[in-house]
Scaffold this active site. Structure first.
Site, PDB file in Angstrom:
ATOM      1  N   GLY A 113       0.820  -1.212   0.000  1.00  0.00           N
ATOM      2  CA  GLY A 113       0.000   0.000   0.000  1.00  0.00           C
ATOM      3  C   GLY A 113       0.848   1.254   0.000  1.00  0.00           C
ATOM      4  N   ALA A 114       0.482   2.201  -0.860  1.00  0.00           N
ATOM      5  CA  ALA A 114       1.204   3.465  -0.930  1.00  0.00           C
ATOM      6  C   ALA A 114       0.300   4.610  -0.505  1.00  0.00           C
ATOM      7  CB  ALA A 114       1.776   3.686  -2.326  1.00  0.00           C
ATOM      8  N   GLY A 115      -0.463   4.381   0.568  1.00  0.00           N
ATOM      9  CA  GLY A 115      -1.203   5.476   1.195  1.00  0.00           C
ATOM     10  C   GLY A 115      -0.249   6.278   2.074  1.00  0.00           C
ATOM     11  N   TYR A 116      -0.797   7.050   2.998  1.00  0.00           N
ATOM     12  CA  TYR A 116       0.054   7.887   3.849  1.00  0.00           C
ATOM     13  C   TYR A 116       1.122   7.054   4.555  1.00  0.00           C
ATOM     14  CZ  TYR A 116      -3.273  11.712   3.295  1.00  0.00           C
ATOM     15  OH  TYR A 116      -4.057  12.706   2.788  1.00  0.00           O
TER      16      TYR A 116
ATOM     17  N   ASN B 227       1.540  -1.319  -4.842  1.00  0.00           N
ATOM     18  CA  ASN B 227       0.328  -0.497  -4.805  1.00  0.00           C
ATOM     19  C   ASN B 227      -0.512  -0.784  -6.051  1.00  0.00           C
ATOM     20  OD1 ASN B 227      -1.076   1.593  -3.270  1.00  0.00           O
ATOM     21  ND2 ASN B 227      -0.825   2.858  -5.092  1.00  0.00           N
TER      22      ASN B 227
ATOM     23  N   VAL C 143      -3.148  -6.444  -3.995  1.00  0.00           N
ATOM     24  CA  VAL C 143      -2.830  -7.498  -3.023  1.00  0.00           C
ATOM     25  C   VAL C 143      -4.070  -8.367  -2.835  1.00  0.00           C
ATOM     26  CG1 VAL C 143      -2.187  -7.983  -0.627  1.00  0.00           C
ATOM     27  CG2 VAL C 143      -1.154  -6.038  -1.853  1.00  0.00           C
TER      28      VAL C 143
ATOM     29  N   GLU D   4     -16.890  17.685   5.795  1.00  0.00           N
ATOM     30  CA  GLU D   4     -16.005  18.353   4.827  1.00  0.00           C
ATOM     31  C   GLU D   4     -16.587  18.271   3.416  1.00  0.00           C
ATOM     32  OE1 GLU D   4     -12.010  16.629   5.721  1.00  0.00           O
ATOM     33  OE2 GLU D   4     -11.543  18.686   6.335  1.00  0.00           O
TER      34      GLU D   4
ATOM     35  N   ALA E 181      -4.721  10.533   8.919  1.00  0.00           N
ATOM     36  CA  ALA E 181      -3.478  10.670   8.153  1.00  0.00           C
ATOM     37  C   ALA E 181      -2.328  11.020   9.078  1.00  0.00           C
ATOM     38  CB  ALA E 181      -3.657  11.753   7.087  1.00  0.00           C
ATOM     39  N   GLN E 182      -2.618  11.910  10.024  1.00  0.00           N
ATOM     40  CA  GLN E 182      -1.615  12.361  10.973  1.00  0.00           C
ATOM     41  C   GLN E 182      -0.947  11.188  11.693  1.00  0.00           C
ATOM     42  OE1 GLN E 182      -1.711  15.770  14.515  1.00  0.00           O
ATOM     43  NE2 GLN E 182      -3.605  14.870  13.773  1.00  0.00           N
TER      44      GLN E 182
END
Lengths: 402, 402
Positions: free
Chosen positions: A11-14, A38, A82, A171, A315-316
């Protein structure tokens, strides 16, 4: 000659891309063969997706090619989905092929939480990927375009239901309420024909967030025509609307589902013990009983001991976990046994409300309006700086701060 | 004091708005009470609609507010749909209300010709109004957006069938073939996944047009990936594709129907004698037996005596008819009995093919490529000049001529 150990990052998320980035910057690729896997050849900013979903930002602004932030001569990149983790055989099954690992980093992200409510999967949109939000934007525009094209007017085409008034839902509603006047202009539609409902099962919007800020947000959104249905669980989603728990129905052709996320179902499928799809990780971010597997981001469950409840997946936290994970991988490569413990440092939470509006909490300080909105952009740019330095900030950053 | 005679103009297409404009400019409004009736508060350029349909031009570029070209202090404007003409009672029924007339100008335009082929009305799009082409553009974009959003790829979402290779069909295919590479880029889709079919029942594209120019157009469009199915009548249109006359099927979610037009069905409903919905008018443009009714534009049938066949309904002819119609109304107001005869002066025909490409015939001169494309823009600008003078050319004209 011993072969180099193999590190595979899923995975190439955060979490995943930041782990790869940290391993690249620290030179760990010299001591290990590192592969990032990814589904797409790009990384995207999940926390920005409500904007392209509403059409207020182009989706290309939220994504970047993986090979533009990762040196693929140092970290191998494999574009594959995956399918399963065979943890006993220390390998990963991909849609085409498989990969062996010595150390695995699981950063596979989340899936929408449907709570088993019927019809969600079939009929609701979700804000989860570039592909999914591009479709939401096009769907919304299509609804506006279709309205005047039939003699008989179908008002449900102009009714938009956002299920869930958590961060993503609020949001998105913020952006949508900013975009609607533009859409009305573009498609010759009177503003009063358009209805936006924010539907929340809990007794307040943004449950758990500062009350004063919640009130500010709700007043602002109501002034833009958003109707809140609070303490209103949805019982069923249908092709032509939703049924509320009192049996009443709202007709709508657009239901966007934002009631939170659960971990990736690949974890259950691979035999891990999970809670809502997430693995309760050890303090060093490894999966219990698996010293070779780190789990980060939305797949990892960590407890906030002050309130004895899980931290919400953000994300933080994913980014902070990536730093710890990369450090711990380097320690293992160096043969150390003592690993770093992960401690989240929650610096603040800001929710954008569309346009120049936002609310936020940084430490104990409450932010409203333009100052919160500016803070949100600073946070977004800071992440880009951490990932790709100033060039990436200049390329993908947000500069209309004031 | 005698009351002023009432002139009612139905429709603000090329014929109707130009008649109103001529009557305004000649001061006829001083001698008559003139009312223009139109469904929308804007006039649009029907001959440009293939561009916003493909998304290569914004629809606002093809339309203008009626009160921006007509002085509504001189010519009354009523925004209403026409329901029926009660010719024996000399009045017009509108969706809300009615209007009496002494003289009527029927410029109600056309409807798509379906030839009774099943499924066309239910499942095909048509290029006929701002509303209809805005929907086509959104639909196309939605097809691209949806493709990558499902695990299973549905290739019929990327197959576009344009039924009819006459002027509108070819011009639309030209624009679409120019837009597809942009759409592929925007939605991460390989170009070779997209199919565009131009399906024509006649033995050639652009039947009746110069052969050399047709060959040029077909070669150009084929080089952009368009596949022609010539001599191929469509037997049925379904929700998921078309069935050809040999029984074979092409799966597609987008069928755009451009096989020509017939007159407005209001004429049949109002008891006029019609051929394909059009009234064969007298030489002075009046309906046979109705000295108080002028019929212009796509509702009027006039015969080209050189070949004993009807002139195709074009903007060029509608505009020229408006001049004759306005002159004849002035003559009637002045009590003259001798009216002007309409003689079309076909100055040329140009078909755009997207980008800087076009083909055209001006007199005996054949035009190809950039010179034809420039001529097309000159023609478009000339119309704007006739209607609204230089200010309108500057506001809505096409200037990227070379």
């Amino acid at each position: 000659m011993n072969r180099k150990p193999k590190i595979v990052i899923l995975g190439a998320g955060y979490g995943g891309i930041m782990t790869a980035s940290r391993l690249q910057k620290s030179g760990a690729y010299q001591d290990a063969e590192i592969t990032l896997v990814n589904k797409h050849n790009y990384h995207y900013q999940t926390t920005w997706l409500h904007e392209p979903a509403a059409g207020t930002l182009h989706h290309d602004r939220t994504r970047m090619r993986i090979d533009s932030v990762i040196d693929t001569n140092k970290i191998h990149f494999v574009k594959e989905s995956v399918v399963e983790i065979k943890k006993d055989e220390k390998k990963v099954i991909l849609s085409n092929g498989e990969l062996e690992y010595d150390y695995l980093v699981v950063g596979l992200g989340s899936e929408p939480e449907t709570f088993g409510i019927p019809g969600v999967e079939e009929h609701a949109f979700s804000i989860r990927s570039v592909n999914s939000v591009r479709l939401i934007r096009e769907h919304i525009e299509y609804m506006f375009a279709s309205y005047n094209n039939s003699e008989e007017k179908h008002d449900d085409a102009l009714t938009f239901i956002v299920a869930g008034a958590g961060f993503t839902g609020i949001e998105f509603v913020g952006e949508l309420s900013e975009r609607v006047p533009e859409l009305c202009e573009e498609y010759d539609i009177p503003r009063e024909k358009v209805k936006i409902y924010s539907v929340e099962a809990a007794p307040t919007a943004l449950p758990g967030f500062d009350e004063e800020l919640v009130t500010y947000a709700m007043n602002l959104l109501e002034s833009r025509g958003v109707e809140f249905l609070i303490s209103t669980p949805i019982q069923e989603v249908k092709a032509d609307g939703v049924i509320l728990n009192d049996g009443s129905e709202i007709k709508s052709r657009t239901i966007v589902w934002t009631t939170g996320v659960r971990g990736n179902s690949i974890l259950d499928k691979s035999g891990f013990e999970t809670m809502r799809g997430r693995i309760k990780v050890e303090k060093d971010l490894r999966a219990p009983g698996h010293d070779d597997i780190f789990v980060i981001g939305d797949c990892a469950l960590i407890i906030n001991e002050e309130i004895n409840r899980p931290y919400p997946p953000t994300a933080q936290i994913a980014i902070q976990q990536a730093y710890t994970c990369a450090n711990n991988l380097k320690a293992l490569l160096a043969g150390k046994e003592k690993l770093e413990e992960f401690k989240p440092a929650i610096k603040g939470t800001v929710a954008s409300l569309g346009g120049k509006e936002a609310i936020g909490l940084v430490g104990d300080k409450k932010l409203f309006g333009a100052s919160a909105s500016a803070m949100k952009k600073v946070i977004d740019n800071k992440y880009l700086y951490q990932l790709g330095g100033m060039p990436l900030v200049l390329k993908k950053g947000k500069f209309n701060i004031f």
